[in-house]
Design a protein around this motif. Structure first.
Motif, PDB file in Angstrom:
ATOM      1  N   LYS A  23       0.877  -1.154   0.000  1.00  0.00           N
ATOM      2  CA  LYS A  23       0.000   0.000   0.000  1.00  0.00           C
ATOM      3  C   LYS A  23       0.919   1.208   0.000  1.00  0.00           C
ATOM      4  O   LYS A  23       1.977   1.178   0.612  1.00  0.00           O
ATOM      5  N   CYS A  24       0.529   2.245  -0.700  1.00  0.00           N
ATOM      6  CA  CYS A  24       1.397   3.416  -0.819  1.00  0.00           C
ATOM      7  C   CYS A  24       1.842   3.935   0.539  1.00  0.00           C
ATOM      8  O   CYS A  24       1.018   4.158   1.427  1.00  0.00           O
ATOM      9  N   PHE A  25       3.116   4.125   0.682  1.00  0.00           N
ATOM     10  CA  PHE A  25       3.760   4.767   1.818  1.00  0.00           C
ATOM     11  C   PHE A  25       3.601   4.028   3.145  1.00  0.00           C
ATOM     12  O   PHE A  25       3.794   4.599   4.193  1.00  0.00           O
ATOM     13  N   VAL A  39       7.942   2.831   0.783  1.00  0.00           N
ATOM     14  CA  VAL A  39       8.013   3.514  -0.505  1.00  0.00           C
ATOM     15  C   VAL A  39       8.123   5.013  -0.267  1.00  0.00           C
ATOM     16  O   VAL A  39       7.388   5.577   0.539  1.00  0.00           O
ATOM     17  N   CYS A  40       9.036   5.680  -0.965  1.00  0.00           N
ATOM     18  CA  CYS A  40       9.224   7.124  -0.844  1.00  0.00           C
ATOM     19  C   CYS A  40       8.025   7.866  -1.432  1.00  0.00           C
ATOM     20  O   CYS A  40       7.579   7.549  -2.538  1.00  0.00           O
ATOM     21  N   GLU A  41       7.505   8.839  -0.710  1.00  0.00           N
ATOM     22  CA  GLU A  41       6.370   9.637  -1.182  1.00  0.00           C
ATOM     23  C   GLU A  41       6.730  10.501  -2.384  1.00  0.00           C
ATOM     24  O   GLU A  41       5.882  10.799  -3.208  1.00  0.00           O
ATOM     25  N   ARG A  42       7.982  10.921  -2.493  1.00  0.00           N
ATOM     26  CA  ARG A  42       8.412  11.799  -3.596  1.00  0.00           C
ATOM     27  C   ARG A  42       8.681  11.045  -4.893  1.00  0.00           C
ATOM     28  O   ARG A  42       8.201  11.423  -5.947  1.00  0.00           O
ATOM     29  N   CYS A  43       9.516  10.004  -4.828  1.00  0.00           N
ATOM     30  CA  CYS A  43       9.999   9.366  -6.061  1.00  0.00           C
ATOM     31  C   CYS A  43       9.544   7.911  -6.239  1.00  0.00           C
ATOM     32  O   CYS A  43       9.920   7.273  -7.210  1.00  0.00           O
ATOM     33  N   LYS A  48      14.715   0.355   2.532  1.00  0.00           N
ATOM     34  CA  LYS A  48      14.555  -0.242   3.859  1.00  0.00           C
ATOM     35  C   LYS A  48      13.867   0.734   4.803  1.00  0.00           C
ATOM     36  O   LYS A  48      14.232   1.905   4.880  1.00  0.00           O
ATOM     37  N   ALA A  49      12.887   0.234   5.552  1.00  0.00           N
ATOM     38  CA  ALA A  49      12.107   1.067   6.469  1.00  0.00           C
ATOM     39  C   ALA A  49      12.949   1.622   7.612  1.00  0.00           C
ATOM     40  O   ALA A  49      12.602   2.643   8.189  1.00  0.00           O
ATOM     41  N   GLY A  58      16.219  11.738  -0.966  1.00  0.00           N
ATOM     42  CA  GLY A  58      16.280  12.383   0.342  1.00  0.00           C
ATOM     43  C   GLY A  58      14.927  12.639   0.970  1.00  0.00           C
ATOM     44  O   GLY A  58      14.839  13.209   2.052  1.00  0.00           O
ATOM     45  N   GLY A  59      13.864  12.233   0.307  1.00  0.00           N
ATOM     46  CA  GLY A  59      12.503  12.415   0.826  1.00  0.00           C
ATOM     47  C   GLY A  59      12.232  11.538   2.025  1.00  0.00           C
ATOM     48  O   GLY A  59      12.902  10.539   2.255  1.00  0.00           O
ATOM     49  N   GLY A  60      11.229  11.928   2.786  1.00  0.00           N
ATOM     50  CA  GLY A  60      10.862  11.168   3.973  1.00  0.00           C
ATOM     51  C   GLY A  60       9.800  10.136   3.672  1.00  0.00           C
ATOM     52  O   GLY A  60       9.386   9.954   2.545  1.00  0.00           O
ATOM     53  N   LYS A  61       9.385   9.468   4.705  1.00  0.00           N
ATOM     54  CA  LYS A  61       8.364   8.422   4.574  1.00  0.00           C
ATOM     55  C   LYS A  61       6.993   9.027   4.511  1.00  0.00           C
ATOM     56  O   LYS A  61       6.679  10.005   5.050  1.00  0.00           O
TER      57      LYS A  61
END
Length: 61
Positions: A23-25, A39-43, A48-49, A58-61
């Protein structure tokens, strides 16, 4: 437009190539190799979690 929580994506574990349905993110656990991914929200990169940010953008979770 679909809700992010309901959208699923398929990808492969980078270590064992097992197909994961995510499921997304939200973090997912790969049973064959014992690694937890998110999964990265940006790209949309799978990583790994345990990492605090995406190694690709460099995006966050």
């Amino acid at each position: 437009m679909e809700d992010k929580e309901k959208t699923k994506t398929k990808c492969k574990c980078p270590f064992c190539e097992h197909e994961l349905e995510m499921k997304c993110f939200e973090p997912v656990f790969c049973e064959p190799c014992g690694t937890k991914y998110t999964v990265c929200e940006r790209c949309n990169q799978v990583y790994k979690a345990e990492l605090k940010s995406c190694p690709k953008c460099g995006g966050g979770k």
